[in-house]
Motif scaffolding. Sequence first.
Motif, PDB file in Angstrom:
ATOM      1  N   GLY A 375      30.286  30.988  52.744  1.00  0.00           N
ATOM      2  CA  GLY A 375      31.319  30.381  53.573  1.00  0.00           C
ATOM      3  C   GLY A 375      32.422  29.754  52.728  1.00  0.00           C
ATOM      4  N   VAL A 376      32.018  29.050  51.684  1.00  0.00           N
ATOM      5  CA  VAL A 376      32.984  28.370  50.822  1.00  0.00           C
ATOM      6  C   VAL A 376      33.823  29.410  50.063  1.00  0.00           C
ATOM      7  N   ARG A 377      33.153  30.427  49.592  1.00  0.00           N
ATOM      8  CA  ARG A 377      33.832  31.485  48.845  1.00  0.00           C
ATOM      9  C   ARG A 377      34.852  32.190  49.744  1.00  0.00           C
ATOM     10  N   SER A 378      34.429  32.464  50.945  1.00  0.00           N
ATOM     11  CA  SER A 378      35.304  33.128  51.896  1.00  0.00           C
ATOM     12  C   SER A 378      36.537  32.257  52.178  1.00  0.00           C
ATOM     13  N   TYR A 379      36.320  30.950  52.293  1.00  0.00           N
ATOM     14  CA  TYR A 379      37.456  30.041  52.501  1.00  0.00           C
ATOM     15  C   TYR A 379      38.411  30.107  51.311  1.00  0.00           C
ATOM     16  N   PHE A 380      37.889  30.030  50.092  1.00  0.00           N
ATOM     17  CA  PHE A 380      38.758  29.985  48.917  1.00  0.00           C
ATOM     18  C   PHE A 380      39.402  31.336  48.609  1.00  0.00           C
ATOM     19  N   LEU A 381      38.788  32.425  49.039  1.00  0.00           N
ATOM     20  CA  LEU A 381      39.455  33.728  48.870  1.00  0.00           C
ATOM     21  C   LEU A 381      40.744  33.742  49.678  1.00  0.00           C
ATOM     22  N   GLY A 382      40.689  33.134  50.838  1.00  0.00           N
ATOM     23  CA  GLY A 382      41.868  33.090  51.692  1.00  0.00           C
ATOM     24  C   GLY A 382      42.817  31.952  51.336  1.00  0.00           C
ATOM     25  N   ASN A 383      42.302  30.896  50.722  1.00  0.00           N
ATOM     26  CA  ASN A 383      43.109  29.708  50.405  1.00  0.00           C
ATOM     27  C   ASN A 383      42.874  29.274  48.959  1.00  0.00           C
ATOM     28  N   PRO A 384      43.207  30.128  47.989  1.00  0.00           N
ATOM     29  CA  PRO A 384      42.912  29.727  46.600  1.00  0.00           C
ATOM     30  C   PRO A 384      43.850  28.644  46.103  1.00  0.00           C
ATOM     31  N   PRO A 385      43.328  27.565  45.515  1.00  0.00           N
ATOM     32  CA  PRO A 385      44.213  26.527  44.980  1.00  0.00           C
ATOM     33  C   PRO A 385      45.066  27.117  43.841  1.00  0.00           C
ATOM     34  N   PRO A 386      46.343  26.720  43.748  1.00  0.00           N
ATOM     35  CA  PRO A 386      47.219  27.266  42.704  1.00  0.00           C
ATOM     36  C   PRO A 386      46.621  27.042  41.313  1.00  0.00           C
ATOM     37  N   GLY A 387      46.808  28.024  40.442  1.00  0.00           N
ATOM     38  CA  GLY A 387      46.353  27.885  39.057  1.00  0.00           C
ATOM     39  C   GLY A 387      44.914  28.301  38.832  1.00  0.00           C
ATOM     40  N   THR A 388      44.213  28.695  39.890  1.00  0.00           N
ATOM     41  CA  THR A 388      42.819  29.117  39.732  1.00  0.00           C
ATOM     42  C   THR A 388      42.749  30.627  39.553  1.00  0.00           C
ATOM     43  N   ARG A 389      41.599  31.086  39.048  1.00  0.00           N
ATOM     44  CA  ARG A 389      41.397  32.540  38.924  1.00  0.00           C
ATOM     45  C   ARG A 389      41.478  33.207  40.282  1.00  0.00           C
ATOM     46  N   PHE A 390      40.958  32.521  41.295  1.00  0.00           N
ATOM     47  CA  PHE A 390      41.016  33.074  42.643  1.00  0.00           C
ATOM     48  C   PHE A 390      42.474  33.309  43.045  1.00  0.00           C
ATOM     49  N   ALA A 391      43.361  32.370  42.683  1.00  0.00           N
ATOM     50  CA  ALA A 391      44.777  32.502  43.039  1.00  0.00           C
ATOM     51  C   ALA A 391      45.384  33.682  42.283  1.00  0.00           C
ATOM     52  N   GLN A 392      45.021  33.826  41.002  1.00  0.00           N
ATOM     53  CA  GLN A 392      45.559  34.937  40.217  1.00  0.00           C
ATOM     54  C   GLN A 392      45.096  36.279  40.773  1.00  0.00           C
ATOM     55  N   LEU A 393      43.834  36.325  41.154  1.00  0.00           N
ATOM     56  CA  LEU A 393      43.307  37.575  41.700  1.00  0.00           C
ATOM     57  C   LEU A 393      44.028  37.931  42.991  1.00  0.00           C
ATOM     58  N   ARG A 394      44.296  36.921  43.783  1.00  0.00           N
ATOM     59  CA  ARG A 394      44.974  37.163  45.051  1.00  0.00           C
ATOM     60  C   ARG A 394      46.380  37.688  44.806  1.00  0.00           C
ATOM     61  N   GLU A 395      47.077  37.090  43.800  1.00  0.00           N
ATOM     62  CA  GLU A 395      48.428  37.550  43.484  1.00  0.00           C
ATOM     63  C   GLU A 395      48.432  39.006  43.044  1.00  0.00           C
ATOM     64  N   ARG A 396      47.353  39.390  42.387  1.00  0.00           N
ATOM     65  CA  ARG A 396      47.299  40.753  41.862  1.00  0.00           C
ATOM     66  C   ARG A 396      47.017  41.806  42.914  1.00  0.00           C
ATOM     67  N   ARG A 397      46.482  41.365  44.001  1.00  0.00           N
ATOM     68  CA  ARG A 397      46.107  42.343  45.016  1.00  0.00           C
ATOM     69  C   ARG A 397      47.352  43.035  45.535  1.00  0.00           C
ATOM     70  N   ASP A 398      47.224  44.315  45.784  1.00  0.00           N
ATOM     71  CA  ASP A 398      48.368  45.129  46.199  1.00  0.00           C
ATOM     72  C   ASP A 398      49.097  44.541  47.379  1.00  0.00           C
ATOM     73  N   GLY A 399      50.366  44.281  47.178  1.00  0.00           N
ATOM     74  CA  GLY A 399      51.231  43.812  48.267  1.00  0.00           C
ATOM     75  C   GLY A 399      50.708  42.559  48.928  1.00  0.00           C
ATOM     76  N   GLY A 400      49.894  41.791  48.194  1.00  0.00           N
ATOM     77  CA  GLY A 400      49.367  40.555  48.759  1.00  0.00           C
ATOM     78  C   GLY A 400      48.540  40.810  50.006  1.00  0.00           C
TER      79      GLY A 400
END
Length: 430
Positions: A375-400
């Motif tokens: 549940g927590v992971r799913s939340y952070f995949l959708g709402n990654p705090p700036p500067g985290t690896r999760f945020a970088q991964l999200r930025e890299r995803r095709d067309g966001g």
Amino acid sequence: MALALGACLACMAAIAAPSVPVTVHDVRLWAGPDGTRLVLDLSGPVQYSVSTLRGPERVIVDIPNARLAKSPRELPGGQGYVRKMRLGTPPASGALRLIVDLSKAATPHSFAVAPAGSLGDRLVVDLDNSATTTVASTPTTAAPTPIAVKSAPAIDGRDIVIAVDAGHGGVDPGSIGKRGTYEKNLTLAIARRLKERIDREVGMRAILTRDGDYFVEHRERIARARRKGADMFISIHADAVVDRTVTGSSVYTLSVRGASDESARWLAHRENASDLMGGVKLDDKDSVLASVLLDLSQGASMTASIDAASKVLQELDSVSVVRRRTVQNAGFLVLKAPDIPSMLVETAFISNPGEEQKLSSPKHQLQLAEAIHSGVRSYFLGNPPPGTRFAQLRERRDGGAVIAQREPAVSIGRELTNSAVGTATSSLSD
Ligand SMILES: [Zn+2]
């Protein structure tokens, strides 16, 4: 097995064997609903290659200048995409070749992870069917096909930090079940399992607000989380009521405007009484200040708390009966960290003999930890705090592209690199 080694030798030649021998201490495997993750625990950074072979389907992991610390008989197998694991004839002297026999065709995604917390260097190979079309277009000869030969892109964002708070402790036993089970012991057992699960997730790590049987007052629990830069605070409890037939899990967030119902209010009173039990006098001045702070920051952090708590509740629904399908709220002292999204998970009712027994079982504790983590992971995949690896991964995803709410626990590393050859120091270092 006669391996045609041309392609693989070429890729091995491209990477010089490191001068320091590497020990593979352990090989771990676990399967999720959409993929299987293989983790090699290493004594240091490695260079490696991952290739695939067809007929039968295999994935070959080659590590130059390496040895396996355990017996090949102890290699795990028979989970998800993996049918069996064994050692093969190494492509060069001193090298280690791990052959993963697949139960069905899969695409490997490999990446190296630098040491973090109690974990050392790791090599991760995720197996899934994400690129079966690509695989189908490659030659189906017996020659190993290196997937790519390039360095891993730099992912250097920080970990998301989760403060896991085991309720009660020491002089404060929390609720006591009919069989004599203490809530404080269950909460610590579940909290430790949750920490372990979170620490296994690349890009996330957990801290415990207590890691033993001792008393910690509510304010100090929050202070510890804040000192460690926590992005989320999760307090673990096990409910108790007079009516021993009541069962189920609930997830609570903080409310300053009153409890969602009478039982939530009553529960908050009970949990808050912990500080009194530990000999701490509640200070009115602080609660006035806290409520001012809460009003100021309530917007963002409360929404985040409720979003994340809903995801945890959804996941808990698959491992236990959920008492109420919506997130409850009440004035819990332990949740009064206005700048950190917080939730309180009442895992089950220790007052119900069946649930008391279930809560004591390591299997159920693991399931609860797994559900909360998801549940927590799913939340952070959708709402990654700036500067985290999760945020970088999200930025890299095709067309966001929007990330699916329920990604398999094995998929987070997928975006890091699809390289077959990388070095542990090129990515994911803290
Ligand atoms: Zn409690």
